[in-house]
Design a protein around this motif. Structure first.
Motif, PDB file in Angstrom:
ATOM      1  N   ALA A 132      -8.382  -7.388 -10.817  1.00 23.44           N
ATOM      2  CA  ALA A 132      -7.830  -7.417  -9.441  1.00 23.44           C
ATOM      3  C   ALA A 132      -8.304  -8.357  -8.536  1.00 23.44           C
ATOM      4  CB  ALA A 132      -7.695  -6.020  -8.865  1.00 23.44           C
ATOM      5  N   ARG A 133      -7.639  -8.963  -7.658  1.00 34.95           N
ATOM      6  CA  ARG A 133      -8.216  -9.906  -6.703  1.00 34.95           C
ATOM      7  C   ARG A 133      -8.909  -9.108  -5.708  1.00 34.95           C
ATOM      8  NH1 ARG A 133      -2.724 -13.316  -6.102  1.00 34.95           N
ATOM      9  NH2 ARG A 133      -2.342 -11.753  -4.592  1.00 34.95           N
ATOM     10  N   THR A 134      -9.977  -9.776  -5.047  1.00 30.98           N
ATOM     11  CA  THR A 134     -10.774  -9.264  -3.893  1.00 30.98           C
ATOM     12  C   THR A 134     -10.461  -9.871  -2.637  1.00 30.98           C
ATOM     13  OG1 THR A 134     -12.423  -8.574  -5.499  1.00 30.98           O
ATOM     14  CG2 THR A 134     -13.330  -8.808  -2.822  1.00 30.98           C
ATOM     15  N   THR A 135      -9.780  -9.450  -1.520  1.00 33.65           N
ATOM     16  CA  THR A 135      -9.152 -10.024  -0.416  1.00 33.65           C
ATOM     17  C   THR A 135      -9.255  -8.886   0.571  1.00 33.65           C
ATOM     18  OG1 THR A 135      -7.657 -11.178   0.644  1.00 33.65           O
ATOM     19  CG2 THR A 135      -6.862  -9.660  -1.093  1.00 33.65           C
ATOM     20  N   PRO A 136      -9.703  -9.374   1.727  1.00 34.60           N
ATOM     21  CA  PRO A 136      -9.714  -8.222   2.998  1.00 34.60           C
ATOM     22  C   PRO A 136      -8.392  -7.934   3.601  1.00 34.60           C
ATOM     23  CG  PRO A 136     -10.648 -10.193   3.724  1.00 34.60           C
ATOM     24  CD  PRO A 136     -10.424 -10.625   2.130  1.00 34.60           C
ATOM     25  N   VAL A 137      -7.399  -9.074   3.299  1.00 36.65           N
ATOM     26  CA  VAL A 137      -6.039  -9.016   3.818  1.00 36.65           C
ATOM     27  C   VAL A 137      -5.064  -9.513   2.722  1.00 36.65           C
ATOM     28  CG1 VAL A 137      -4.264  -9.862   5.704  1.00 36.65           C
ATOM     29  CG2 VAL A 137      -6.967  -9.673   5.894  1.00 36.65           C
ATOM     30  N   PRO A 138      -4.186  -8.385   2.621  1.00 36.39           N
ATOM     31  CA  PRO A 138      -3.367  -8.567   1.316  1.00 36.39           C
ATOM     32  C   PRO A 138      -2.361  -9.579   1.716  1.00 36.39           C
ATOM     33  CG  PRO A 138      -2.754  -6.638   2.553  1.00 36.39           C
ATOM     34  CD  PRO A 138      -4.056  -7.157   3.270  1.00 36.39           C
ATOM     35  N   ASN A 139      -2.042 -10.566   0.548  1.00 35.63           N
ATOM     36  CA  ASN A 139      -1.281 -11.429   0.684  1.00 35.63           C
ATOM     37  C   ASN A 139       0.277 -11.145   0.132  1.00 35.63           C
ATOM     38  OD1 ASN A 139      -0.370 -14.281   1.295  1.00 35.63           O
ATOM     39  ND2 ASN A 139      -0.226 -14.521  -0.943  1.00 35.63           N
ATOM     40  N   ILE A 140       0.074 -10.261  -0.849  1.00 32.36           N
ATOM     41  CA  ILE A 140       1.311  -9.846  -1.641  1.00 32.36           C
ATOM     42  C   ILE A 140       1.451  -8.448  -1.652  1.00 32.36           C
ATOM     43  CG2 ILE A 140       2.862  -9.854  -3.765  1.00 32.36           C
ATOM     44  CD1 ILE A 140       1.569 -12.784  -4.561  1.00 32.36           C
ATOM     45  N   ALA A 141       2.524  -7.773  -1.257  1.00 31.59           N
ATOM     46  CA  ALA A 141       2.678  -6.333  -1.516  1.00 31.59           C
ATOM     47  C   ALA A 141       3.854  -6.114  -2.381  1.00 31.59           C
ATOM     48  CB  ALA A 141       2.993  -5.785  -0.055  1.00 31.59           C
ATOM     49  N   VAL A 142       3.628  -4.792  -2.802  1.00 33.32           N
ATOM     50  CA  VAL A 142       4.889  -4.333  -3.739  1.00 33.32           C
ATOM     51  C   VAL A 142       5.204  -3.130  -3.202  1.00 33.32           C
ATOM     52  CG1 VAL A 142       4.082  -5.755  -6.027  1.00 33.32           C
ATOM     53  CG2 VAL A 142       3.035  -3.507  -5.384  1.00 33.32           C
ATOM     54  N   ALA A 143       6.341  -2.664  -3.672  1.00 34.30           N
ATOM     55  CA  ALA A 143       7.325  -1.738  -2.958  1.00 34.30           C
ATOM     56  C   ALA A 143       8.093  -1.188  -4.066  1.00 34.30           C
ATOM     57  CB  ALA A 143       7.923  -1.929  -1.725  1.00 34.30           C
ATOM     58  N   LEU A 151       4.458  -1.670   5.526  1.00 35.23           N
ATOM     59  CA  LEU A 151       4.558  -3.258   5.239  1.00 35.23           C
ATOM     60  C   LEU A 151       4.427  -4.280   6.263  1.00 35.23           C
ATOM     61  CD1 LEU A 151       7.071  -2.714   2.431  1.00 35.23           C
ATOM     62  CD2 LEU A 151       4.755  -3.013   2.053  1.00 35.23           C
ATOM     63  N   ASP A 152       4.968  -3.673   7.643  1.00 34.20           N
ATOM     64  CA  ASP A 152       4.928  -4.652   8.513  1.00 34.20           C
ATOM     65  C   ASP A 152       3.627  -4.717   9.245  1.00 34.20           C
ATOM     66  OD1 ASP A 152       7.751  -5.016   8.607  1.00 34.20           O
ATOM     67  OD2 ASP A 152       8.363  -3.373  10.083  1.00 34.20           O
ATOM     68  N   ARG A 153       2.970  -3.657   9.087  1.00 36.52           N
ATOM     69  CA  ARG A 153       1.652  -3.784   9.720  1.00 36.52           C
ATOM     70  C   ARG A 153       0.417  -4.218   8.837  1.00 36.52           C
ATOM     71  NH1 ARG A 153      -0.321   1.037   9.832  1.00 36.52           N
ATOM     72  NH2 ARG A 153       1.110   2.152   9.084  1.00 36.52           N
ATOM     73  N   CYS A 154       0.847  -4.338   7.355  1.00 34.34           N
ATOM     74  CA  CYS A 154      -0.437  -4.611   6.491  1.00 34.34           C
ATOM     75  C   CYS A 154      -0.817  -6.086   6.515  1.00 34.34           C
ATOM     76  CB  CYS A 154      -0.153  -4.027   5.343  1.00 34.34           C
ATOM     77  SG  CYS A 154       1.195  -5.129   4.232  1.00 34.34           S
ATOM     78  N   GLY A 155       0.249  -7.049   7.097  1.00 41.32           N
ATOM     79  CA  GLY A 155      -0.370  -8.264   7.030  1.00 41.32           C
ATOM     80  C   GLY A 155       0.238  -9.093   5.820  1.00 41.32           C
ATOM     81  N   ALA A 156       0.718  -8.458   4.916  1.00 40.51           N
ATOM     82  CA  ALA A 156       1.257  -9.133   3.733  1.00 40.51           C
ATOM     83  C   ALA A 156       2.307 -10.394   4.018  1.00 40.51           C
ATOM     84  CB  ALA A 156       1.898  -8.356   2.637  1.00 40.51           C
ATOM     85  N   LYS A 157       2.242 -11.299   3.376  1.00 42.54           N
ATOM     86  CA  LYS A 157       3.005 -12.565   3.614  1.00 42.54           C
ATOM     87  C   LYS A 157       4.476 -12.468   2.981  1.00 42.54           C
ATOM     88  CE  LYS A 157      -0.365 -15.809   5.175  1.00 42.54           C
ATOM     89  NZ  LYS A 157      -1.421 -14.844   4.854  1.00 42.54           N
ATOM     90  N   GLU A 158       4.460 -11.671   1.711  1.00 40.56           N
ATOM     91  CA  GLU A 158       5.535 -11.652   0.761  1.00 40.56           C
ATOM     92  C   GLU A 158       5.463 -10.118   0.092  1.00 40.56           C
ATOM     93  OE1 GLU A 158       6.532 -13.297  -3.747  1.00 40.56           O
ATOM     94  OE2 GLU A 158       4.716 -14.162  -2.708  1.00 40.56           O
ATOM     95  N   ILE A 159       6.732  -9.704  -0.123  1.00 41.85           N
ATOM     96  CA  ILE A 159       7.048  -8.472  -0.466  1.00 41.85           C
ATOM     97  C   ILE A 159       7.761  -8.211  -1.565  1.00 41.85           C
ATOM     98  CG2 ILE A 159       7.930  -5.959   0.082  1.00 41.85           C
ATOM     99  CD1 ILE A 159       7.377  -6.649   3.118  1.00 41.85           C
ATOM    100  N   ARG A 160       7.145  -7.853  -2.770  1.00 46.76           N
ATOM    101  CA  ARG A 160       8.157  -7.763  -3.978  1.00 46.76           C
ATOM    102  C   ARG A 160       8.555  -6.293  -4.176  1.00 46.76           C
ATOM    103  NH1 ARG A 160       3.970 -11.454  -7.713  1.00 46.76           N
ATOM    104  NH2 ARG A 160       4.161 -13.367  -6.647  1.00 46.76           N
ATOM    105  N   THR A 161       9.783  -6.328  -4.723  1.00 47.28           N
ATOM    106  CA  THR A 161      10.226  -4.939  -4.910  1.00 47.28           C
ATOM    107  C   THR A 161      10.118  -4.645  -6.709  1.00 47.28           C
ATOM    108  OG1 THR A 161      11.875  -5.028  -3.114  1.00 47.28           O
ATOM    109  CG2 THR A 161      12.245  -3.416  -4.878  1.00 47.28           C
TER     110      THR A 161
END
Length: 275
Positions: free
Chosen positions: A162-173, A186-196
């Motif tokens: 897994a990556r190591t990052t303080p702020v998520p770039n990609i979220a999955v839902a 998802l609005d609050r987490c800072g992810a720039k991309e959301i994948r379903t």
């Protein structure tokens, strides 16, 4: 080969048994998927198909032969009231077909999940996506991605992290179980991309570095999450409840809660904080 109680020296044998059982379950699952599945509904309103039942029978047959003495909690058996004593014991969790709604609707992101639980934690897990011809494995020495050929044989393995990052770039839902709480997170987490994505593949995408965070609000059961959680933990990630504590398995006898029901949780890669 018969395995009684798990020991650190036997994890390779247990992992091999889980892989064999999961791949064997892929045959009836894909055959029914191609022919068209017919769903009915259980008492909790969740769908079940003949693929769930046939796959579970195949998996249990393999596990009973090779993992004698380890209690097995399997989704369809549990729904029928057949739950073994797991108190103070290592045990196996089986979801023969995770993502049944995806399966019924013709999507390919459904999985077979098998996990070993020790001291409340998932220590070995296999997640197999038959329609995608890939599998993921987590064990005490790390995590691997597997490619599976048309004969249901493993053709290639690669370690993953897994990556190591303080702020998520990609979220999955979840595709089928998204809610207002999920959207707010998802609005609050800072992810720039959301994948379903459906099924336990969401954990595996984080484990292989293709995503960073997965929030889940609403009911899930331990057999839904254990194998994916095992893969994620082996890859350096973690699944935590909303208090930030690692998800615990073997939850029974709680007043007002169904046995094996999970709380809301967030799965994340290394270094990422829950929002």
């Amino acid at each position: 080969m018969t395995i009684s109680q798990p020991k650190s020296s036997s994890w390779k044998s247990i992992t091999a048994v889980f892989e064999k059982a999961a791949l064997a379950a892929g045959r009836p699952i894909l055959a029914i998927h191609r022919a068209g599945a017919h769903a009915r509904y259980k008492a909790d309103a969740s769908p079940v198909t003949e693929a769930d039942e046939q796959a579970e029978a195949v998996i249990l047959s393999e596990l009973h032969k090779s993992c004698a003495g380890i209690p097995i909690v399997a989704e369809e058996q549990a729904a029928a009231g057949h739950i073994p004593d797991i108190a103070s014991k290592a045990f196996i969790l089986v979801d023969p077909l995770d993502g049944t709604k995806e399966f019924i609707n013709g999507h390919p992101d459904f999985t077979v999940n098998i996990a070993l639980i020790e001291n409340g934690a998932p220590v070995i897990g296999v997640v197999y996506a038959p329609a995608l011809e890939i599998a993921y494995v987590g064990h005490p020495e790390g995590a691997e991605k597997l490619w599976v050929d048309e004969e249901f044989r493993i053709s290639r393995r690669e370690p993953m992290r897994a990556r190591t990052t303080p702020v998520p770039n990609i979220a999955v839902a979840s595709r089928s179980h998204r809610c207002a709480q999920t959207d707010d997170f998802l609005d609050r987490c800072g992810a720039k991309e959301i994948r379903t994505v459906g099924s336990s593949l969401k954990f595996c995408l984080i484990a292989e570095g293709a995503a960073d965070i997965y929030p889940r609000f609403g009911r899930t059961m331990e057999w839904d999450t254990a194998a994916g959680d095992a893969v994620l933990r082996a890859a350096g990630g973690i699944t935590v409840d909303l208090a930030g504590e690692p998800l615990v398995y073997g939850k029974t006898g709680r007043e007002g809660c169904a046995d094996f029901a999970n709380p809301d949780f967030v799965a994340r890669c290394g270094g990422t904080q829950s929002s």
